[in-house]
Design a protein around this motif. Structure first.
Motif, mmCIF file in Angstrom:
data_model
loop_
_atom_site.group_PDB
_atom_site.id
_atom_site.type_symbol
_atom_site.label_atom_id
_atom_site.label_comp_id
_atom_site.label_asym_id
_atom_site.label_seq_id
_atom_site.Cartn_x
_atom_site.Cartn_y
_atom_site.Cartn_z
ATOM 1 N N MET A 140 0.854 -1.194 0.000
ATOM 2 C CA MET A 140 0.000 0.000 0.000
ATOM 3 C C MET A 140 0.882 1.234 0.000
ATOM 4 O O MET A 140 1.927 1.249 0.632
ATOM 5 C CB MET A 140 -0.850 0.068 1.276
ATOM 6 C CG MET A 140 -1.952 -0.933 1.333
ATOM 7 S SD MET A 140 -3.116 -0.509 2.628
ATOM 8 C CE MET A 140 -3.637 1.107 2.114
ATOM 9 N N LYS A 144 1.482 5.381 0.846
ATOM 10 C CA LYS A 144 1.109 6.413 1.825
ATOM 11 C C LYS A 144 0.808 7.662 1.011
ATOM 12 O O LYS A 144 1.551 7.972 0.082
ATOM 13 C CB LYS A 144 2.274 6.726 2.767
ATOM 14 C CG LYS A 144 2.614 5.634 3.742
ATOM 15 C CD LYS A 144 3.807 6.099 4.597
ATOM 16 C CE LYS A 144 4.300 5.024 5.519
ATOM 17 N NZ LYS A 144 5.498 5.442 6.250
ATOM 18 N N PRO A 145 -0.208 8.422 1.318
ATOM 19 C CA PRO A 145 -1.208 8.128 2.350
ATOM 20 C C PRO A 145 -2.056 6.942 1.921
ATOM 21 O O PRO A 145 -2.291 6.725 0.740
ATOM 22 C CB PRO A 145 -2.043 9.401 2.430
ATOM 23 C CG PRO A 145 -1.870 10.065 1.108
ATOM 24 C CD PRO A 145 -0.509 9.668 0.613
ATOM 25 N N PHE A 146 -2.518 6.152 2.879
ATOM 26 C CA PHE A 146 -3.212 4.918 2.571
ATOM 27 C C PHE A 146 -4.712 5.119 2.550
ATOM 28 O O PHE A 146 -5.251 6.011 3.168
ATOM 29 C CB PHE A 146 -2.838 3.795 3.541
ATOM 30 C CG PHE A 146 -2.586 4.273 4.936
ATOM 31 C CD1 PHE A 146 -3.625 4.460 5.814
ATOM 32 C CD2 PHE A 146 -1.305 4.561 5.349
ATOM 33 C CE1 PHE A 146 -3.392 4.920 7.087
ATOM 34 C CE2 PHE A 146 -1.067 5.020 6.633
ATOM 35 C CZ PHE A 146 -2.123 5.201 7.498
ATOM 36 N N ASP A 147 -5.346 4.243 1.810
ATOM 37 C CA ASP A 147 -6.794 4.244 1.656
ATOM 38 C C ASP A 147 -7.382 3.291 2.696
ATOM 39 O O ASP A 147 -7.040 2.106 2.723
ATOM 40 C CB ASP A 147 -7.122 3.774 0.231
ATOM 41 C CG ASP A 147 -8.600 3.646 -0.010
ATOM 42 O OD1 ASP A 147 -9.179 2.642 0.454
ATOM 43 O OD2 ASP A 147 -9.168 4.535 -0.659
ATOM 44 N N ARG A 148 -8.258 3.796 3.557
ATOM 45 C CA ARG A 148 -8.826 3.007 4.650
ATOM 46 C C ARG A 148 -9.522 1.745 4.149
ATOM 47 O O ARG A 148 -9.321 0.649 4.675
ATOM 48 C CB ARG A 148 -9.817 3.876 5.442
ATOM 49 C CG ARG A 148 -10.505 3.140 6.564
ATOM 50 C CD ARG A 148 -11.629 4.003 7.177
ATOM 51 N NE ARG A 148 -12.428 3.226 8.087
ATOM 52 C CZ ARG A 148 -13.411 2.395 7.729
ATOM 53 N NH1 ARG A 148 -13.717 2.239 6.465
ATOM 54 N NH2 ARG A 148 -14.085 1.720 8.642
ATOM 55 N N ASP A 149 -10.360 1.871 3.112
ATOM 56 C CA ASP A 149 -11.111 0.721 2.612
ATOM 57 C C ASP A 149 -10.183 -0.338 2.012
ATOM 58 O O ASP A 149 -10.387 -1.536 2.206
ATOM 59 C CB ASP A 149 -12.161 1.148 1.594
ATOM 60 C CG ASP A 149 -13.266 1.980 2.239
ATOM 61 O OD1 ASP A 149 -13.497 1.830 3.463
ATOM 62 O OD2 ASP A 149 -13.899 2.781 1.530
ATOM 63 N N LEU A 150 -9.157 0.112 1.289
ATOM 64 C CA LEU A 150 -8.192 -0.822 0.718
ATOM 65 C C LEU A 150 -7.430 -1.527 1.842
ATOM 66 O O LEU A 150 -7.258 -2.748 1.819
ATOM 67 C CB LEU A 150 -7.216 -0.089 -0.205
ATOM 68 C CG LEU A 150 -6.160 -0.950 -0.890
ATOM 69 C CD1 LEU A 150 -6.808 -1.997 -1.790
ATOM 70 C CD2 LEU A 150 -5.202 -0.069 -1.689
ATOM 71 N N LEU A 151 -7.005 -0.763 2.846
ATOM 72 C CA LEU A 151 -6.297 -1.339 3.989
ATOM 73 C C LEU A 151 -7.147 -2.423 4.661
ATOM 74 O O LEU A 151 -6.693 -3.554 4.863
ATOM 75 C CB LEU A 151 -5.938 -0.258 5.009
ATOM 76 C CG LEU A 151 -5.397 -0.772 6.352
ATOM 77 C CD1 LEU A 151 -4.011 -1.363 6.184
ATOM 78 C CD2 LEU A 151 -5.389 0.338 7.391
#
Length: 137
Positions: A113, A115-122
């Motif tokens: 992943m 940065k900045p990371f995507d919450r849904d993907l995480l």
């Protein structure tokens, strides 16, 4: 699989990043999703906690001052108790993330992943990898 309310059944995720803000953001996102969290600030602390806690999954910063995320993964691969723990690499180098993601198959317990990371993907990667099973030898 959604974490149950019994703490021994709730997956433990080790968040490894040398940046305090990133550690805090990942911790909050994952705790809100119902997971237990431990943190480490560098690669050596991560290896120590992996050995003592045996987390269900690790989010691992790629660029850290002592050991890179890749060096941590290489050391894990040499230990039969650590080698099958899934890893989500988190990197600020987005081109590297894209390039490395292409070479990963469903048989590999590794995701990348940016940065900045995507919450849904995480959270999608977390759920996917917590359900991953190693292939028999």
């Amino acid at each position: 699989m959604h974490p149950s309310s019994q703490s021994s059944q709730v997956p433990l995720i080790l968040v490894v990043d040398d940046e305090p803000l990133v550690r805090k953001m990942l911790t909050i996102m994952l705790q809100r999703a119902g997971y237990r969290i431990e943190t480490a600030v560098n690669g050596q602390e991560a290896l120590d906690k992996i050995e003592s806690l045996h987390p269900n999954l690790i989010t691992l910063d790629q660029m850290m001052p002592d050991l890179t995320g890749e060096e941590v993964r290489e050391r894990m691969a040499q230990d039969s108790k650590m080698r099958d723990i899934p890893i989500i690499f988190v990197s600020a180098v987005v081109d590297e993330v894209r390039e490395r993601q292409v070479n990963i198959t469903d048989a590999d317990p590794i995701r990348f992943m940016g940065k900045p990371f995507d919450r849904d993907l995480l959270l999608g990667y977390v759920e996917e990898l917590l359900n991953w099973k190693p292939r028999p030898n």
